[in-house]
Scaffold this active site. Structure first.
Site, PDB file in Angstrom:
ATOM      1  N   ASP A  86       0.886  -1.164   0.000  1.00 17.57           N
ATOM      2  CA  ASP A  86       0.000   0.000   0.000  1.00 17.57           C
ATOM      3  C   ASP A  86       0.923   1.214   0.000  1.00 17.57           C
ATOM      4  O   ASP A  86       1.565   1.508   1.008  1.00 17.57           O
ATOM      5  CB  ASP A  86      -0.895  -0.023   1.242  1.00 17.57           C
ATOM      6  CG  ASP A  86      -1.938   1.098   1.259  1.00 17.57           C
ATOM      7  OD1 ASP A  86      -1.761   2.082   0.500  1.00 17.57           O
ATOM      8  OD2 ASP A  86      -2.904   0.992   2.038  1.00 17.57           O
ATOM      9  N   ASP A 113      -2.790   6.898  -3.704  1.00 13.19           N
ATOM     10  CA  ASP A 113      -2.964   5.863  -2.684  1.00 13.19           C
ATOM     11  C   ASP A 113      -3.349   4.561  -3.378  1.00 13.19           C
ATOM     12  O   ASP A 113      -4.511   4.391  -3.754  1.00 13.19           O
ATOM     13  CB  ASP A 113      -4.053   6.347  -1.709  1.00 13.19           C
ATOM     14  CG  ASP A 113      -4.245   5.411  -0.532  1.00 13.19           C
ATOM     15  OD1 ASP A 113      -3.493   4.447  -0.392  1.00 13.19           O
ATOM     16  OD2 ASP A 113      -5.188   5.672   0.256  1.00 13.19           O
ATOM     17  N   GLU A 142     -11.137   0.491  -1.980  1.00 16.20           N
ATOM     18  CA  GLU A 142     -10.101  -0.376  -1.434  1.00 16.20           C
ATOM     19  C   GLU A 142     -10.610  -1.507  -0.543  1.00 16.20           C
ATOM     20  O   GLU A 142     -10.310  -1.558   0.642  1.00 16.20           O
ATOM     21  CB  GLU A 142      -9.078   0.455  -0.654  1.00 16.20           C
ATOM     22  CG  GLU A 142      -9.667   1.435   0.357  1.00 16.20           C
ATOM     23  CD  GLU A 142      -8.561   2.160   1.134  1.00 16.20           C
ATOM     24  OE1 GLU A 142      -7.705   1.474   1.704  1.00 16.20           O
ATOM     25  OE2 GLU A 142      -8.574   3.410   1.143  1.00 16.20           O
TER      26      GLU A 142
END
Ligand code: GLY
Ligand code: MN
Ligand code: MN
Length: 443
Positions: free
Chosen positions: A260, A271, A384
């Protein structure tokens, strides 16, 4: 090439919009202070996001003041030119340079802040500043108000209202303009390249920190100033620790790595999470878990469009994940029971996304007046979902220690969302093909 973030017209227009939203009064917005790391060494300097959004001014020791009204004006207080300090620490714009380069109406040395604000606040209806963000600034704001009140007998009125200016700026920051989207697409593309680089570099016997180094190298060599947050490089069961950042374990054949990581470019975050095998291929069990998370992400992305509510993507992801958990025999009962009793939370305990912008968890409310807010064009968020299967006696053997998250950054449009991080490989076929390419080139 670095994006040009010194655009006085752009930032001036944002200040004008804020002045309009204030409906009178004075706002005071300090940038972030420099912070000591140890003795006389500082952490790398990072400006305050709200201040930077309205100024583009990168130096510490600066404060923006906006006086709203029929003819609003912007004042910058900043460090003075200082030949000796500039010899040691580098260039300073100084008040005059800052005014000319950044388009403020007036500018002054930072030492004049208190006296000038006490003047400016006379007969104003309200003081806006980041209330409660910093105890020292809270005390200073009270001292300005008291200085104005002390002049009451000479007929000067003091502000009767104090507001947190962040509420107004957060709303503005929530919908990105064309300049911001340009920078964010570039940040996303650098980060996607960094993930490709790390996927290629992973090998049995290597270490998590070697992949961290690949990521940081790729960020910096493309001009990104910082990682937007410290990279998570989690091999094997470390992937089940959501905020794992020690990044010091060995990588083993047959295990997955969860990365990540995203860079910050010209203030804007990206991100991305990818999960991939250390060696060439996913095992059947890893693949099964991975495909469930990928399907959950697709279902969530399908709900990211203008007019839908904030929670729709999350609810869609949870449904797919919960069904997958039933298939994997991680939970029992009916799908409705799993959803209602939230037994899925043992393996999926976080939300499916957050706003993204100058801050990785960006400004802006998720609910307004008790209702999830509606997605509108120009909002940027992450999608996510993940599945984190910590080893336990009641978990099937083959699944123990598998942790998968897949994270992309998406822009809300009227139709299908734009996935600005799409250049990071994601399908099992694409990831395995990239790993095979590395083996072929090495052989
Ligand atoms: N990397 C922080 C997050 O995914 O929210
Ligand atoms: Mn995220
Ligand atoms: Mn992330």
């Amino acid at each position: 090439m670095k994006p040009n973030d010194l655009d006085p017209v752009l930032h001036g227009a944002r200040r004008a919009r804020l002045a309009q939203a204030m409906q009178g009064g004075v706002t005071v917005i300090p940038t972030a202070p420099e912070r000591i790391r140890n003795r006389d060494t500082h952490y790398p300097y990072r400006f305050d996001s709200h201040f930077y959004y309205l100024t583009g001014f990168p130096e510490p020791g600066a404060v923006l003041v906006i006086v709203a009204g029929a003819q609003p004006k912007s004042l910058l207080f900043c460090r003075e030119k200082n030949e000796e300090r500039e010899t040691w620490d580098g260039f300073r714009f100084g008040p005059q340079g800052a005014r000319e380069r950044f388009g403020f109406d007036e500018s002054y040395p930072i030492a004049e802040l208190d006296t000038r604000i006490a003047e400016l606040l006379g007969d104003q209806p309200a003081l806006y500043y980041p209330v409660g963000a910093d105890a020292a600034w809270d005390a200073r704001a009270m001292s300005w108000l008291n200085a104005v009140r002390a002049r009451a007998r000479s007929g000067t009125g003091a502000p009767e209202r104090v507001h947190d200016v962040r509420a107004l700026i957060d709303e503005m920051r929530l919908v990105k303009d064309a300049h911001e989207l340009g920078v964010m697409r570039r940040a996303a593309s650098i980060s996607a390249g960094a993930h490709r680089r790390a996927i290629r570099a992973a090998r049995p016997g290597g270490f998590e920190f070697e992949l961290e180094a690949e990521l940081l190298h790729e960020f910096r060599r493309n001009g990104a100033e910082f990682p937007a947050y410290w990279p998570i490089v989690a091999g094997g069961a470390n992937a089940c620790v959501l905020h794992y950042v020690s990044n010091d374990a060995a990588l083993r054949a047959g295990e997955l790595v969860l990365i990540d990581a995203g860079c910050e470019l010209a203030g804007y975050a990206s991100d991305i999470t990818r999960t991939f095998p250390v060696s060439e291929r996913f095992t059947p069990a890893q693949r099964e878990v991975y495909e469930i998370v990928l399907a959950a992400q697709a279902a969530a992305m399908d709900k990211v469009r203008a007019g839908n509510a904030w929670n729709e993507p999350h609810d869609a992801a949870v449904r797919v994940l919960a069904r997958g958990m039933l298939d994997l025999k991680l939970v029992s009962g009916s799908l409705d029971e799993v959803l209602e009793k939230e037994t899925y939370k043992r393996f999926y305990m976080h939300r499916t996304g957050h706003w993204l912008g100058l801050d990785v968890h960006d400004a802006g409310d998720y609910k307004r007046a008790g209702k999830w807010r509606t997605l509108t064009r120009g909002m940027v968020l992450t999608v996510e979902p993940g599945l984190y299967i910590r080893a336990a006696d009641d978990v099937p053997h083959a699944l123990r220690g598998i942790g998968v998250r897949i994270e992309d950054d998406v822009l809300v449009t009227e139709g299908a969302c734009e996935v600005i991080t799409a250049a990071a490989p994601k399908s099992v076929a694409d990831i395995e093909a990239l790993k095979r390419e590395v083996t072929r080139n090495a052989g």
